[in-house]
Design a protein around this motif. Structure first.
Motif, PDB file in Angstrom:
ATOM      1  N   LEU A  85      -2.565  -5.211  10.285  1.00 26.78           N
ATOM      2  CA  LEU A  85      -2.064  -3.944  10.821  1.00 26.78           C
ATOM      3  C   LEU A  85      -0.551  -4.058  10.913  1.00 26.78           C
ATOM      4  CD1 LEU A  85      -2.548  -1.150  12.164  1.00 26.78           C
ATOM      5  CD2 LEU A  85      -2.650  -2.359  14.361  1.00 26.78           C
ATOM      6  N   ASP A 147      -4.576   9.582   6.658  1.00 34.88           N
ATOM      7  CA  ASP A 147      -5.958  10.054   6.731  1.00 34.88           C
ATOM      8  C   ASP A 147      -6.071  10.911   7.987  1.00 34.88           C
ATOM      9  OD1 ASP A 147      -8.649  10.510   6.889  1.00 34.88           O
ATOM     10  OD2 ASP A 147      -9.246   8.406   6.978  1.00 34.88           O
ATOM     11  N   HIS A 191      -5.035   8.488  10.833  1.00 34.88           N
ATOM     12  CA  HIS A 191      -4.876   7.063  10.556  1.00 34.88           C
ATOM     13  C   HIS A 191      -3.822   6.891   9.468  1.00 34.88           C
ATOM     14  CE1 HIS A 191      -8.318   6.101  13.044  1.00 34.88           C
ATOM     15  NE2 HIS A 191      -9.031   7.010  12.400  1.00 34.88           N
ATOM     16  N   TYR A 193      -1.522   4.726   6.756  1.00 32.50           N
ATOM     17  CA  TYR A 193      -1.555   3.579   5.851  1.00 32.50           C
ATOM     18  C   TYR A 193      -0.247   3.532   5.067  1.00 32.50           C
ATOM     19  CZ  TYR A 193      -6.630   3.688   6.560  1.00 32.50           C
ATOM     20  OH  TYR A 193      -7.891   3.688   7.117  1.00 32.50           O
ATOM     21  N   GLY A 195       1.244   1.245   1.480  1.00 34.01           N
ATOM     22  CA  GLY A 195       0.668   0.402   0.442  1.00 34.01           C
ATOM     23  C   GLY A 195       1.475   0.403  -0.836  1.00 34.01           C
ATOM     24  N   LEU A 201      -3.748  -0.970  -0.022  1.00 35.48           N
ATOM     25  CA  LEU A 201      -3.566  -0.202   1.209  1.00 35.48           C
ATOM     26  C   LEU A 201      -3.528  -1.122   2.425  1.00 35.48           C
ATOM     27  CD1 LEU A 201      -5.885   2.935   0.868  1.00 35.48           C
ATOM     28  CD2 LEU A 201      -3.382   2.906   0.962  1.00 35.48           C
ATOM     29  N   ILE A 202      -2.625  -0.816   3.342  1.00 38.31           N
ATOM     30  CA  ILE A 202      -2.459  -1.605   4.562  1.00 38.31           C
ATOM     31  C   ILE A 202      -2.482  -0.645   5.750  1.00 38.31           C
ATOM     32  CG2 ILE A 202      -0.959  -3.205   5.811  1.00 38.31           C
ATOM     33  CD1 ILE A 202       0.449  -3.624   2.985  1.00 38.31           C
ATOM     34  N   ARG A 203      -3.327  -0.910   6.714  1.00 41.91           N
ATOM     35  CA  ARG A 203      -3.332  -0.077   7.920  1.00 41.91           C
ATOM     36  C   ARG A 203      -1.996  -0.214   8.638  1.00 41.91           C
ATOM     37  NH1 ARG A 203      -6.707  -0.922  12.196  1.00 41.91           N
ATOM     38  NH2 ARG A 203      -6.634  -3.166  11.819  1.00 41.91           N
TER      39      ARG A 203
END
Length: 208
Positions: A85, A147, A191, A193, A195, A201-203
């Motif tokens: 994260l 998201d 949400h 992200y 990337g 993709l990285i939260r």
């Protein structure tokens, strides 16, 4: 005189090969054609030669200058933990949406380095940039995705002044993402992200 080169940064895995190779080569070729750079046609052969003896995953960096000179370097690649994260912050540095060179990946990195240097590494894993209208654009090394619970991920349009990222292109082509203008306030409504093609993709969590 053009004082920059084009760049592509790829991941190579011995069993799977280059990740998103065709999209990387297509972007390089398109940018080279628009800028009048020669030599893009030889890129794939040089990439494959550079990883011929690789026995583990590597990060591969290719540069192409106006004279057609290609250079390829490699380094070990260490993936992020699956539950990574990243803490992200918004820079005061702004991008100019009229600067069409921002749509290409080049060694002209001054504005991104300035934004990154606004925060210590301990304060932010990535730094996001807005344009002159206050619209969300991209990170210093990543594309941005939101998201919001309404279908596909949202990612800013190129016209805001940002790189046509390879991961971004793939997700749009797969209809997993669609372009939409985003404000900083929007980033709190779902949400987040970040990337790129190297890491996927990285939260992310926006820190204010």
């Amino acid at each position: 005189m053009t004082d920059f080169s084009l760049i592509e940064t790829l991941r190579y895995e011995p069993e799977a090969g280059f990740v998103r190779l065709r999209l990387h080569l297509a972007r390089l070729t398109r940018s080279a054609r628009r800028l009048g750079f020669a030599g893009a046609a030889a890129a794939e052969a040089q990439l494959r030669e550079a990883v011929r003896d690789a026995e583990s995953a590597v990060r591969v960096r290719l540069t192409l200058d106006r004279q057609g000179a290609l250079a390829v370097t490699t380094a070990p690649f260490t993936p992020l933990p699956a539950d990574a994260l990243w803490r992200v912050r918004i820079a005061s540095t702004r991008l100019d949406s009229a600067d069409r060179l921002l749509r290409m990946k080049t060694t002209r990195r001054g504005v991104y380095e300035t934004a990154r240097n606004e925060f210590f590494a301990a304060e932010a894993d990535e730094v996001l940039l807005l344009n002159e209208r206050g619209e969300v654009c991209e990170g210093t090394i990543t594309s941005i995705f939101l998201d919001d619970g309404h279908g596909a991920l949202k990612t800013p349009p190129i016209s805001c002044g940002l790189l046509a990222g390879v991961l971004r292109t793939e997700l749009i082509c797969q209809r997993r993402a669609r372009v939409a203008r985003l404000s900083p306030a929007d980033l709190h409504r779902g949400h987040l992200y970040v990337g790129n093609s190297l890491r996927g993709l990285i939260r992310a969590e926006l820190v204010v």
